[in-house]
Scaffold this motif. Sequence first.
Motif, PDB file in Angstrom:
ATOM      1  N   ILE A  83       8.088   6.019   7.202  1.00 53.87           N
ATOM      2  CA  ILE A  83       6.932   5.886   6.303  1.00 53.87           C
ATOM      3  C   ILE A  83       5.787   6.708   6.888  1.00 53.87           C
ATOM      4  O   ILE A  83       5.966   7.406   7.875  1.00 53.87           O
ATOM      5  CB  ILE A  83       6.530   4.410   6.104  1.00 53.87           C
ATOM      6  CG1 ILE A  83       5.965   3.806   7.387  1.00 53.87           C
ATOM      7  CG2 ILE A  83       7.720   3.572   5.623  1.00 53.87           C
ATOM      8  CD1 ILE A  83       5.333   2.448   7.201  1.00 53.87           C
ATOM      9  N   GLY A  84       4.594   6.640   6.271  1.00 53.05           N
ATOM     10  CA  GLY A  84       3.445   7.401   6.761  1.00 53.05           C
ATOM     11  C   GLY A  84       3.181   7.137   8.231  1.00 53.05           C
ATOM     12  O   GLY A  84       3.181   5.983   8.672  1.00 53.05           O
ATOM     13  N   GLN A  85       2.963   8.197   9.006  1.00 54.72           N
ATOM     14  CA  GLN A  85       2.899   8.091  10.464  1.00 54.72           C
ATOM     15  C   GLN A  85       1.837   7.112  10.949  1.00 54.72           C
ATOM     16  O   GLN A  85       2.103   6.255  11.796  1.00 54.72           O
ATOM     17  CB  GLN A  85       2.643   9.478  11.056  1.00 54.72           C
ATOM     18  CG  GLN A  85       2.796   9.539  12.566  1.00 54.72           C
ATOM     19  CD  GLN A  85       4.210   9.231  13.033  1.00 54.72           C
ATOM     20  OE1 GLN A  85       5.181   9.602  12.387  1.00 54.72           O
ATOM     21  NE2 GLN A  85       4.325   8.532  14.152  1.00 54.72           N
ATOM     22  N   GLU A  86       0.619   7.232  10.419  1.00 54.21           N
ATOM     23  CA  GLU A  86      -0.470   6.359  10.867  1.00 54.21           C
ATOM     24  C   GLU A  86      -0.198   4.905  10.511  1.00 54.21           C
ATOM     25  O   GLU A  86      -0.380   3.998  11.336  1.00 54.21           O
ATOM     26  CB  GLU A  86      -1.789   6.824  10.237  1.00 54.21           C
ATOM     27  CG  GLU A  86      -2.997   6.077  10.746  1.00 54.21           C
ATOM     28  CD  GLU A  86      -4.298   6.623  10.173  1.00 54.21           C
ATOM     29  OE1 GLU A  86      -5.295   5.879  10.176  1.00 54.21           O
ATOM     30  OE2 GLU A  86      -4.318   7.791   9.727  1.00 54.21           O
ATOM     31  N   THR A  87       0.253   4.673   9.287  1.00 55.88           N
ATOM     32  CA  THR A  87       0.579   3.308   8.853  1.00 55.88           C
ATOM     33  C   THR A  87       1.758   2.764   9.632  1.00 55.88           C
ATOM     34  O   THR A  87       1.776   1.594  10.022  1.00 55.88           O
ATOM     35  CB  THR A  87       0.903   3.307   7.342  1.00 55.88           C
ATOM     36  OG1 THR A  87      -0.191   3.870   6.624  1.00 55.88           O
ATOM     37  CG2 THR A  87       1.158   1.896   6.847  1.00 55.88           C
ATOM     38  N   GLN A  88       2.749   3.604   9.865  1.00 54.36           N
ATOM     39  CA  GLN A  88       3.932   3.199  10.632  1.00 54.36           C
ATOM     40  C   GLN A  88       3.552   2.724  12.030  1.00 54.36           C
ATOM     41  O   GLN A  88       4.029   1.676  12.498  1.00 54.36           O
ATOM     42  CB  GLN A  88       4.881   4.391  10.718  1.00 54.36           C
ATOM     43  CG  GLN A  88       6.152   4.136  11.514  1.00 54.36           C
ATOM     44  CD  GLN A  88       7.089   5.328  11.434  1.00 54.36           C
ATOM     45  OE1 GLN A  88       7.680   5.593  10.397  1.00 54.36           O
ATOM     46  NE2 GLN A  88       7.225   6.056  12.527  1.00 54.36           N
ATOM     47  N   GLN A  89       2.694   3.478  12.703  1.00 60.39           N
ATOM     48  CA  GLN A  89       2.256   3.094  14.043  1.00 60.39           C
ATOM     49  C   GLN A  89       1.504   1.763  14.020  1.00 60.39           C
ATOM     50  O   GLN A  89       1.714   0.902  14.888  1.00 60.39           O
ATOM     51  CB  GLN A  89       1.370   4.192  14.643  1.00 60.39           C
ATOM     52  CG  GLN A  89       0.892   3.876  16.052  1.00 60.39           C
ATOM     53  CD  GLN A  89       0.046   5.001  16.633  1.00 60.39           C
ATOM     54  OE1 GLN A  89      -0.068   6.079  16.064  1.00 60.39           O
ATOM     55  NE2 GLN A  89      -0.566   4.745  17.778  1.00 60.39           N
ATOM     56  N   LYS A  90       0.643   1.612  13.031  1.00 61.87           N
ATOM     57  CA  LYS A  90      -0.146   0.383  12.899  1.00 61.87           C
ATOM     58  C   LYS A  90       0.752  -0.837  12.721  1.00 61.87           C
ATOM     59  O   LYS A  90       0.576  -1.866  13.380  1.00 61.87           O
ATOM     60  CB  LYS A  90      -1.095   0.527  11.714  1.00 61.87           C
ATOM     61  CG  LYS A  90      -2.004  -0.662  11.475  1.00 61.87           C
ATOM     62  CD  LYS A  90      -2.917  -0.386  10.280  1.00 61.87           C
ATOM     63  CE  LYS A  90      -3.836  -1.562   9.986  1.00 61.87           C
ATOM     64  NZ  LYS A  90      -4.716  -1.291   8.821  1.00 61.87           N
TER      65      LYS A  90
END
Length: 317
Positions: A83-90
């Motif tokens: 999924i979206g990198q920033e959201t995935q990390q969060k």
Amino acid sequence: MDERADVQGKREKRSRNRRILAVGSAMLAAVCVVSIGIMIFRRISPKGYWDYTVQKEQYFVEYSEEYDYGEVLTVEYPVLEGIGQETQQKINERMYETAMDRVNYWHLHPGQEVRSFQEEHFSIFCSDVTADVTYHSQYLVSVDFYELYSAGNPLWYTNITERALTADLLTGEIYGLSDILEINRDFVELWGERCSAETGGEPWDEESLDLLCSWFLQEDEELEEYESRPFFYVTEDGAFVVGLSLDPVLYAAITYEPTARILSAVMKPEELTPFKRESRFWDRYERSQTAGEVLPCEDKKENIWLGEGASIWDWEY
């Protein structure tokens, strides 16, 4: 006569052309309206993610020499990919933190009071966490964390707890129970009925329901030895498990036998309608379809103290 017929024919042709033009304009307008509608719908209802994976992993430690006491940790946690990198990390950070919640409290990042308790009581700290990805759609992922842990010694200090997490794949938002439902006396009464029906226990009396309500709202000032922790997760078939776990603080962790302080009940979506809060969660939930793939933990280790078939279960208390 021929001239009149010719004029009439030209008039009819012009009239026919005007009708064709009018119909064509109407069709073009309709196409435009539909196109605009589709664009609006797409903005309101984003595509979501269909091909992501949730890989289960395990934090494993067995008798390191880093602490003055022993440690045996088998903590399973999910890792999102696709999924979206920033959201995935969060989301991944929150899932890991949720899995490690009690390990951090008692072992890795203890406060001063817990440190004093450690010095007095710890000989082995154990934790065994299972992460069950109960629901995964193009918009949402829901995880149930079930844990056995011993704050000192597996024979005398073993507690059983549960917590959960539901994440929005588009925004990274983590939805708690109070984010999606209005928790009030009527809700607790309905939840109590479902809970009693599942366990076969007696119905809750008025005083008990008031107490439960204060626990759900985390307003019981006299609950000093435990921390009240409401949770929910979505099941594979779209039902809701709503629960409450009482986690011991310091000396309440001394149990003398494995002890669970968990209450939960399965609730149908339609039962929750009167208690719905204004939340993006409900739009996501109502549009959800199964998506993504959950992959099992590779080389998963059994906890030698708390795992299946461990000696603690044969101990005579």
